[in-house]
Design an enzyme around this catalytic site. Structure first.
Site, PDB file in Angstrom:
ATOM      1  N   LEU A 119       0.828  -1.216   0.000  1.00 32.92           N
ATOM      2  CA  LEU A 119       0.000   0.000   0.000  1.00 32.92           C
ATOM      3  C   LEU A 119       0.858   1.261   0.000  1.00 32.92           C
ATOM      4  O   LEU A 119       0.556   2.232  -0.704  1.00 32.92           O
ATOM      5  CB  LEU A 119      -0.931   0.031   1.210  1.00 32.92           C
ATOM      6  CG  LEU A 119      -2.250  -0.728   1.103  1.00 32.92           C
ATOM      7  CD1 LEU A 119      -3.092  -0.494   2.343  1.00 32.92           C
ATOM      8  CD2 LEU A 119      -3.031  -0.352  -0.156  1.00 32.92           C
TER       9      LEU A 119
ATOM     10  N   GLU B  59      -0.832 -10.028  11.502  1.00 31.04           N
ATOM     11  CA  GLU B  59      -1.657  -9.058  12.241  1.00 31.04           C
ATOM     12  C   GLU B  59      -2.732  -9.761  13.076  1.00 31.04           C
ATOM     13  O   GLU B  59      -3.731  -9.129  13.441  1.00 31.04           O
ATOM     14  CB  GLU B  59      -2.285  -8.077  11.246  1.00 31.04           C
ATOM     15  CG  GLU B  59      -1.232  -7.231  10.566  1.00 31.04           C
ATOM     16  CD  GLU B  59      -1.771  -6.228   9.540  1.00 31.04           C
ATOM     17  OE1 GLU B  59      -1.262  -5.103   9.485  1.00 31.04           O
ATOM     18  OE2 GLU B  59      -2.681  -6.602   8.789  1.00 31.04           O
TER      19      GLU B  59
ATOM     20  N   LYS C 259     -14.372  -3.628   8.129  1.00 24.43           N
ATOM     21  CA  LYS C 259     -13.144  -4.238   7.578  1.00 24.43           C
ATOM     22  C   LYS C 259     -12.600  -5.269   8.558  1.00 24.43           C
ATOM     23  O   LYS C 259     -12.168  -6.362   8.165  1.00 24.43           O
ATOM     24  CB  LYS C 259     -12.125  -3.121   7.305  1.00 24.43           C
ATOM     25  CG  LYS C 259     -10.808  -3.569   6.701  1.00 24.43           C
ATOM     26  CD  LYS C 259     -10.798  -3.479   5.197  1.00 24.43           C
ATOM     27  CE  LYS C 259      -9.703  -4.294   4.520  1.00 24.43           C
ATOM     28  NZ  LYS C 259      -8.353  -3.847   4.794  1.00 24.43           N
TER      29      LYS C 259
END
Ligand code: KPL
Length: 313
Positions: free
Chosen positions: A12, A276, A196
């Site tokens: 990103l 994560e 999300k």
């Protein structure tokens, strides 16, 4: 021409660096591997239509930032923190105290927990914005981002009560210089962050335990449905209303729309990087605990995911 600092040269970070540079903005990419000087760096960028371009940005590392920052930091229009969730706080700590409070810091992290940690560390003086990003991107090689799927950068003030941060979020969207990456303002970003998180809490650990691309989860629909049901119970207890009308449909749509993707968690595990999981599954379980829920399917999935990571290590 505006000046952006992008922290983190992952997929990103490099995607935003490439598109902002294409839009004639001055882009500084904070990376780990340069010497303490500012150097020109080529990004081998593959655009969404498959065309390739070589894009120049300025790369620097933390010592260079520290050296330049006193005279320079206030000239940035924004800082985009594009690190993994587990690196977000340390990255901000490395930039501070030369982080001028009037320069907005936009957090792109997956999951939840890292945004709270950064906002708490920076304190109420800083303009902390948070985003939910749905762009599809990956790195073909270091500094070689591929824009794989169109999405959106939806952002808002991390603290919706902070008027200055709300103003900064609106100004960010108003002045966003590239139509190639869509940017939308959210008056309250938290429901988007939760949506999300919910999607990631189902897809990412499942792809990890089955070692499969996202699309193969259609073969595990009963488990997907159970995990989503538990999330719906949690969201109800927390009085969180998601932007989507039906989370079951939403999760299945994402599975189908990203069928060929290897989830970020599985990519991290395969590359031997930390995942994560703590900011996704563990965060969901911690929130559940706070309201007296156990979410057995998520507990089991979390344990299986931890076991996968332990085997890899
Ligand atoms: O956000 C994602 C991720 O991999 O982290 C999804 C939506 C699951 C796409 O792969």
């Amino acid at each position: 021409m505006s000046k952006y600092l992008i922290v983190g040269a992952g997929a990103l970070g490099c995607l935003y660096a490439a598109e902002l540079a294409r839009a004639q903005q001055q882009v500084y990419l904070l990376v780990r591997d340069t010497q303490a000087n500012i150097q020109t760096r080529e990004l081998a960028y593959t655009r969404i239509d498959g065309t390739q371009e070589s894009i120049q940005v300025q790369a620097l590392d933390t010592p260079a930032w520290r050296q330049q920052a006193p005279t320079w930091a206030a000239t940035f229009c924004g800082i985009i923190l594009a690190t993994k969730a587990q690196d977000a706080l340390a990255s901000v700590q490395a930039l501070a105290p030369q982080l001028p409070p009037q320069v907005p810091v936009l957090l792109l992290q997956n999951g939840m927990g890292s945004q709270q940690a950064v906002a708490q560390y920076l304190g109420g003086q800083h303009l902390v914005l948070a985003a939910s990003v749905t762009e599809g991107a990956y790195l073909k090689a270091p500094f070689s981002p591929v824009h794989a799927g169109r999405g959106v950068l939806r952002l808002g003030a991390f603290d919706p009560e902070q008027t200055k941060a709300q103003d900064a979020a609106q100004a960010w969207v108003r002045t966003w210089p590239t139509a190639h990456l869509k940017c939308i303002y959210a008056q309250d970003i938290h429901p988007w962050l939760w949506q999300k998180l919910a999607i990631n809490a189902v897809i990412n650990p499942l792809t990890l335990i089955y070692n499969c691309p996202n699309g193969e989860l259609m073969q595990h629909l009963p488990q997907v449905r159970l995990l989503v049901e538990e999330l719906q119970t949690l969201l109800q207890s927390l009085a969180i209303q998601l932007p989507c009308t039906d989370l079951q449909t939403c999760v299945q749509e994402v599975i189908q729309a990203t069928a060929g993707n290897i989830s970020s968690m599985l990519q991290d595990q395969r590359a031997g990087r930390p995942t994560e999981l703590a900011y996704i599954s563990a965060y969901v379980l911690a929130c559940a605990k706070q309201v007296g829920l156990t979410l057995p399917a998520h507990v089991r999935l979390y344990q299986q995911a931890q076991a996968c990571l332990a085997i890899k290590d």
